[in-house]
Design a protein around this motif. Structure first.
Motif, PDB file in Angstrom:
ATOM      1  N   GLY A 219      46.025   1.838  39.006  1.00  0.00           N
ATOM      2  CA  GLY A 219      45.326   0.692  39.583  1.00  0.00           C
ATOM      3  C   GLY A 219      45.901  -0.644  39.178  1.00  0.00           C
ATOM      4  O   GLY A 219      47.085  -0.923  39.371  1.00  0.00           O
ATOM      5  N   LEU A 220      45.044  -1.437  38.542  1.00  0.00           N
ATOM      6  CA  LEU A 220      45.460  -2.811  38.233  1.00  0.00           C
ATOM      7  C   LEU A 220      46.511  -2.887  37.137  1.00  0.00           C
ATOM      8  O   LEU A 220      47.333  -3.791  37.128  1.00  0.00           O
TER       9      LEU A 220
ATOM     10  N   ASP B 371      22.534   4.566  50.009  1.00  0.00           N
ATOM     11  CA  ASP B 371      22.986   5.397  51.112  1.00  0.00           C
ATOM     12  C   ASP B 371      24.223   6.155  50.680  1.00  0.00           C
ATOM     13  O   ASP B 371      24.717   5.980  49.574  1.00  0.00           O
ATOM     14  N   ARG B 372      24.710   6.929  51.597  1.00  0.00           N
ATOM     15  CA  ARG B 372      25.887   7.734  51.284  1.00  0.00           C
ATOM     16  C   ARG B 372      27.086   6.823  50.993  1.00  0.00           C
ATOM     17  O   ARG B 372      27.306   5.832  51.699  1.00  0.00           O
ATOM     18  N   SER B 373      27.859   7.182  49.958  1.00  0.00           N
ATOM     19  CA  SER B 373      28.923   6.275  49.520  1.00  0.00           C
ATOM     20  C   SER B 373      30.307   6.706  49.981  1.00  0.00           C
ATOM     21  O   SER B 373      31.297   6.083  49.614  1.00  0.00           O
ATOM     22  N   THR B 374      30.395   7.745  50.768  1.00  0.00           N
ATOM     23  CA  THR B 374      31.703   8.249  51.204  1.00  0.00           C
ATOM     24  C   THR B 374      32.555   7.134  51.810  1.00  0.00           C
ATOM     25  O   THR B 374      32.095   6.407  52.690  1.00  0.00           O
ATOM     26  N   GLY B 375      33.760   7.015  51.336  1.00  0.00           N
ATOM     27  CA  GLY B 375      34.693   6.038  51.905  1.00  0.00           C
ATOM     28  C   GLY B 375      34.631   4.682  51.252  1.00  0.00           C
ATOM     29  O   GLY B 375      35.529   3.864  51.439  1.00  0.00           O
ATOM     30  N   LEU B 376      33.584   4.407  50.475  1.00  0.00           N
ATOM     31  CA  LEU B 376      33.507   3.085  49.828  1.00  0.00           C
ATOM     32  C   LEU B 376      34.412   3.057  48.606  1.00  0.00           C
ATOM     33  O   LEU B 376      34.601   4.060  47.942  1.00  0.00           O
ATOM     34  N   GLN B 377      34.949   1.917  48.345  1.00  0.00           N
ATOM     35  CA  GLN B 377      35.755   1.784  47.135  1.00  0.00           C
ATOM     36  C   GLN B 377      35.691   0.341  46.631  1.00  0.00           C
ATOM     37  O   GLN B 377      35.357  -0.561  47.383  1.00  0.00           O
ATOM     38  N   ASN B 378      35.997   0.203  45.380  1.00  0.00           N
ATOM     39  CA  ASN B 378      36.064  -1.139  44.821  1.00  0.00           C
ATOM     40  C   ASN B 378      37.363  -1.774  45.287  1.00  0.00           C
ATOM     41  O   ASN B 378      38.378  -1.107  45.401  1.00  0.00           O
ATOM     42  N   GLN B 379      37.287  -3.049  45.516  1.00  0.00           N
ATOM     43  CA  GLN B 379      38.453  -3.730  46.055  1.00  0.00           C
ATOM     44  C   GLN B 379      38.626  -5.065  45.338  1.00  0.00           C
ATOM     45  O   GLN B 379      37.715  -5.529  44.655  1.00  0.00           O
ATOM     46  N   TYR B 380      39.783  -5.633  45.513  1.00  0.00           N
ATOM     47  CA  TYR B 380      39.925  -7.011  45.079  1.00  0.00           C
ATOM     48  C   TYR B 380      40.688  -7.787  46.139  1.00  0.00           C
ATOM     49  O   TYR B 380      41.489  -7.243  46.882  1.00  0.00           O
ATOM     50  N   PHE B 391      42.888  -5.430  48.566  1.00  0.00           N
ATOM     51  CA  PHE B 391      43.528  -4.244  47.978  1.00  0.00           C
ATOM     52  C   PHE B 391      42.450  -3.283  47.482  1.00  0.00           C
ATOM     53  O   PHE B 391      41.536  -3.682  46.772  1.00  0.00           O
ATOM     54  N   GLY B 392      42.573  -2.040  47.883  1.00  0.00           N
ATOM     55  CA  GLY B 392      41.623  -1.023  47.438  1.00  0.00           C
ATOM     56  C   GLY B 392      41.969  -0.532  46.045  1.00  0.00           C
ATOM     57  O   GLY B 392      43.130  -0.570  45.652  1.00  0.00           O
ATOM     58  N   MET B 393      40.980  -0.100  45.325  1.00  0.00           N
ATOM     59  CA  MET B 393      41.245   0.380  43.962  1.00  0.00           C
ATOM     60  C   MET B 393      41.026   1.881  43.848  1.00  0.00           C
ATOM     61  O   MET B 393      40.902   2.412  42.762  1.00  0.00           O
TER      62      MET B 393
END
Lengths: 275, 712
Positions: A219-220, B371-380, B391-393
């Motif tokens: 990652g970062l 709710d369902r979290s499928t596909g979610l990601q932390n990003q910056y 950018f996805g993490m």
């Protein structure tokens, strides 16, 4: 009867002509030498030296490049039976960081010096044979000149952006002329491979050092590293993939992007296990 | 004596067998290098490489090779190349110098990081020394901050080193084919020596160079660290002096027939130097009133990302040294009053999704995926030349984005590991059976409460808010608050749901003290990429099934306390407390019969009624020692049970008030005359004629007790 006798004669003559032609072809170099002057022999010898050195350069270059490609695929090792590796897809990845046999992470990435030794080992086990096979016992040259190779000793020096293989292989070339033989001892050109091996190894070492110090190179951390060291390693792509079965096992594939003429992409790959 | 002899004999035989067995197996040794070329392996003597050092282990239980002197782990300083961490001493000594027990390369002077003047990069000291190849070099050590890793430190050091070093070391390099304005490293690459390098001097000023100065204006060179400056160039394209960011700049033509004053671009204010590709450009791209320059002339382009207005992100907030996401649909603002925010070129900002969070004043720590979290990601987000990039993490959500600010005031996205792995282990320190026993009583007062405060961690490792949060990035969600203190239960789940699909974070309904935990939507969504489907019949069935045992269990839980208090009345009789307690205990439990399913079924309604009455009239109100008089007086109306103390027949629910003799002391209790069958318990009544037993039977009892048995 007359006609049959004539035919037989013609056949005998034809056989003799073919036999003479063949003898002439095979003995031509010796025959030619009998009529060559010292000056002419010297000229001929000189004209063959560079092609011979080039042929050696090409064969050493091709063989060495293949060896380094193998070393890159095997994390710098030629023989890796003493380290662990796992199969993923069709590729085998040598594990350069693990806790096997203890509870602390151990760095098994070979040093630059060890990789140079691995190159030597590869040469001795198959490289020298391949080079000789590539040169085909200098047969194409031996028709023109005498070629007497001596013991060979190659050494690789791995620098950041290239690998220099010093080829210590004295070869005595000679050419006979009417009254004697002219000889010359030649040495070979160093082979330069456009492979940024040391650069790749440095990045690999940074990754392993980071992991052993407890910071996952993902990652970062990876992003910051790449950004900050852009200037140093701008032509290296870092690809890390987790093993599907565990987040603690993964492979890293470092790939150099070609920037110079004749340079090919080069891969240095390895696996790490945090378990 | 005979027994001792047998034991001794067995012991001797055991020792002999053990010795024979052990001696027949070769003892393992730590071998410096084995025949296969492996370093520091536990093997047998014969498999060690010839001449390799080897050492036996202190005991067969301790076979860690890294504890043997020649196999210690540490840093390796190779003769050539970078320092290496985690190397065995034996292996390192082949090609370098080993420093044992080092876990951070900064501890080794040769491996310390610093700015290297040879290549203007952050390098280890030894690498800088190697690059200098015997020449003089400057090395500016970089101090790593506390807690900062080597990699991060190196990245920071590099950033700090680069620009300073490049700009400091530039000058004119005079080589055979011309003069070039470069730094020393580049000069050396061109074949220049120290004598050929004129540090800080422009080429047009060097004798022997035919460069003509101030011929062109353009952006400074990246290689010299001047990429955001506006500089003059000589006729050979070599960079010369650069304009300052403010004040009196450089007067030069703008390509449109005018001479204007150029200043270098102020990077801190979001400007970078660019070459105009239009017909004309404003010197300051966002200021229409600034001077114009022609195509191919330099100008300052505003590259900050301004007025960003994005919604739907959450930030990680640190509360009590723990990480929390907070509030949904909050703009990722850094300013007050929901004003749109700005990012400077190169600046980063976390842009996260954690689901629906409710946290704060008047709310519990309910911070769950809604709710369902499928596909979610932390990003910056990162601003790159005025363009906002995301950018996805990682969809595995093992990496979280935590906002941070650098020393220079730049926001950057800091990586934080999502520590979710141990959440559902909260409350499961012991074996499953012991935990289960503990958890059975957990919601029931007082047993659960007493167990938790006395034997809490031994019999039932309690999962509560504190222990849950200690397990990592976990949160405790209370499912049942309990009627009495200490009887609540809930579940411990990841705050930031990991992107897992195979219940790696624990199964729904199993978190915390899981016996009583029932899977609900919030818990399900918190555990990974799962979809919750409500099943009415399952919920109803579970409810019905748990209703009966819980009701009965709670009732049964209260009996010991109730009896303990009730027996206080009998303390006047020597030995009477325990007898009375036993009687009460037997009587109350016998009411509910043996613990069978049939009993559960029948007993539950009874227990429920009992329980409601009990909650309404807690035991302490009956106890004169603890209760109030008024309550006690109200209770006098209540009819007495069999064996309860009484003063007249009217006090008793059934039967009569009769005097018994216990330990030669008279006591009046309620009895049911002539009603008890043979073999059943009876109360001994004073006087032979009076008995509880049916006709033809008599109550025989041990001395000093009122209870006996009806026999013929």
């Amino acid at each position: 009867m007359y006609k049959r006798g004539q035919t037989t004669l013609f056949i005998i003559i034809a056989v003799i002509i073919v036999a003479v032609a063949l003898i002439a072809i095979f003995l031509w170099p010796s025959i030619r030498d009998r009529f060559t002057s010292e000056e002419k022999a010297g000229e001929l010898l000189a004209s063959q030296i560079e092609p011979l050195r080039d042929a050696i350069y090409d064969c050493v270059s091709e063989t060495s490049e293949n060896i380094f490609i193998t070393l890159g695929k095997q994390a710098g090792y030629y023989r890796w039976s003493h380290v662990y590796a796992f199969l993923w897809g069709e590729d085998q990845y040598v594990v350069v960081m693990d806790k096997f046999g203890g509870n602390k992470l151990v760095n098994r990435l070979p040093s630059l010096e060890m990789i140079e030794q691995e190159f030597q080992l590869a040469l001795e086990e198959e490289g020298y044979e391949e080079i000789e096979s590539c040169l085909n016992d200098f047969s194409s040259f031996k028709r023109q000149i005498g070629v007497e190779p001596e013991e060979k000793d190659f050494e690789a020096e791995i620098t950041n952006d290239k690998i220099v293989i010093s080829v210590d292989w004295p070869i005595t070339v000679s050419k006979k002329y009417a009254t004697g033989t002219t000889t010359q001892k030649i040495n070979q050109k160093d082979v330069i491979l456009s492979i940024p091996f040391k650069d790749l190894l440095e990045v690999a070492q940074d990754i392993v050092n980071s992991e052993i110090a407890g910071e996952k190179f993902e990652g970062l951390v990876k992003q910051h590293y790449q950004t900050a060291l852009y200037e140093q390693h701008r032509n290296i792509k870092i690809n890390g993939i987790h093993h599907p079965s565990s987040f603690n096992v993964g492979v890293v594939i470092l790939e150099s992007e070609p920037t110079r003429d004749g340079e090919n992409p080069f891969k240095f790959q390895f696996a790490i296990s945090r378990e | 004596m005979k027994k001792a002899g047998i034991f001794l004999l067995i012991g001797i035989i055991f020792v002999i067998i053990l010795t024979v067995n052990v001696s027949s197996v070769p003892a393992p040794v730590c071998c410096e290098k084995d025949n296969a070329g492996r370093y520091c392996v536990e093997t047998t003597d014969d498999l060690c490489a010839p001449g390799a050092r080897k050492q036996s282990f202190p005991s067969f239980l301790e076979t860690d090779c890294s504890k043997v002197s020649f196999c210690q782990l540490g840093a390796c300083v190779p003769r050539e190349g970078q320092c290496e961490l985690g190397k065995y001493k034996a292996e390192c000594e082949v090609y370098g110098r080993h420093v044992a027990r080092v876990t951070d390369l900064q501890e080794v002077p040769a491996c310390k990081l610093g700015g290297c003047s040879v290549n203007c990069q952050a390098e280890q000291y030894k690498i800088c020394e190697e690059l200098a190849a015997g020449n003089e070099f400057e090395f500016t050590e970089c101090e790593c901050k506390e807690g900062e890793s080597y990699t991060s430190c190196r990245a920071r050091c590099q950033t700090e080193t680069y620009a300073n070093c490049r700009s400091k070391s530039k000058g004119c390099c005079k080589v055979s084919d011309g003069c070039y304005y470069v730094n020393f490293e580049q000069c050396a690459d061109m074949g220049g020596t120290v004598e050929d390098f004129f540090k800080g001097v422009q080429c047009s000023e060097v004798v022997g160079c035919d460069n003509v100065g101030e011929q062109r204006i353009s952006c400074g060179q990246y290689e010299l660290g001047d990429e955001n400056k506006i500089c003059l160039y000589d006729n050979r394209g070599q960079q010369e002096r650069c304009a300052p960011e403010s004040g009196l700049g450089i007067n030069f033509t703008n390509g449109l027939g005018d001479e204007i004053n150029y200043n270098s671009c102020n990077f801190a204010e979001g400007y970078i130097c660019k070459i105009c590709k239009e017909e004309s450009c404003n010197l300051l791209s966002d200021d229409d009133t600034s001077d114009e320059v022609a195509k191919t002339y330099p100008y300052c382009k505003q590259v900050s990302c301004n007025n960003i207005d994005l919604e739907g992100s959450q930030e990680i907030e640190v509360i009590d040294a723990k990480f929390w996401g907070f509030e949904t649909n909050k703009r990722i603002v850094t300013k007050v009053n929901d004003e749109p925010f700005s990012l400077r070129h190169g600046e980063q900002k976390c842009y996260n999704y954690y689901g629906s969070f409710e946290r704060g004043e008047g709310k519990e720590d309910i911070a769950r995926m809604g709710d369902r979290s499928t596909g979610l990601q932390n990003q910056y987000l990162e601003c790159e030349e005025g363009e906002l990039k995301v950018f996805g993490m990682g969809l595995d959500r093992n990496t979280l984005c935590q906002p941070a600010v650098s020393e220079s005031g730049y926001g950057y996205a800091k990586e934080k590991a999502n520590v979710w792995q141990n959440c559902t282990s909260c409350g499961r320190q012991n074996s499953l059976v012991i935990e289960w026993i503990g958890d059975v009583f957990r919601p029931f007062w007082p047993t659960g409460y007493l167990l938790s405060i006395s034997l809490g961690s031994l019999i039932s490792d309690r999962c509560n808010r504190d222990t849950c949060m200690e397990a990592g990035d976990c949160m405790y969600v209370v499912d049942w608050h309990g009627v009495f203190p200490g009887t609540e239960y809930g579940n411990c789940v990841p705050v930031y749901p990991p992107g897992v699909t195979n219940w790696e974070a624990g199964k729904c309904g199993e978190g915390g003290d899981d016996l009583w935990n029932v899977c609900d939507a919030g818990e399900c969504y918190s555990l990974g990429n799962y979809q919750f489907q409500k099943n009415f019949w399952l919920s109803a069935g579970t409810g019905v099934l748990t209703f009966y045992p819980t009701t009965v269990l709670e009732r049964l839980n209260l009996i010991p306390v109730e009896c303990a208090v009730q027996a206080l009345h009998s303390t006047a009789i020597p030995g009477g407390y325990l007898a009375e307690y036993g009687r009460c205990f037997t009587k109350k439990y016998s009411k509910y019969g043996p613990l069978t399913l049939e009993f559960m079924w029948k007993a539950s309604p009874l227990a429920l009624v009992d329980l409601i009455g009990y909650i309404d009239n807690p035991f302490y109100s009956k106890n004169p020692r603890y209760g109030n008089r008024q309550k006690e007086e109200e209770q006098t109306e209540e009819k007495k049970e069999r064996s309860d103390p009484c003063s007249s027949d009217g006090d008793c629910k059934s039967g009569q008030c009769r005097t018994t003799v216990v330990n030669r002391v008279d006591q009046d209790v309620c009895v049911e005359l002539n009603s008890v069958s043979r073999g059943d318990s009876c109360i001994s009544i004073k006087g032979p004629a009076d008995s509880e037993c049916r006709e033809g039977l008599r109550c025989v009892h041990p001395p000093n007790t009122m209870w006996g048995e009806c026999i013929t």
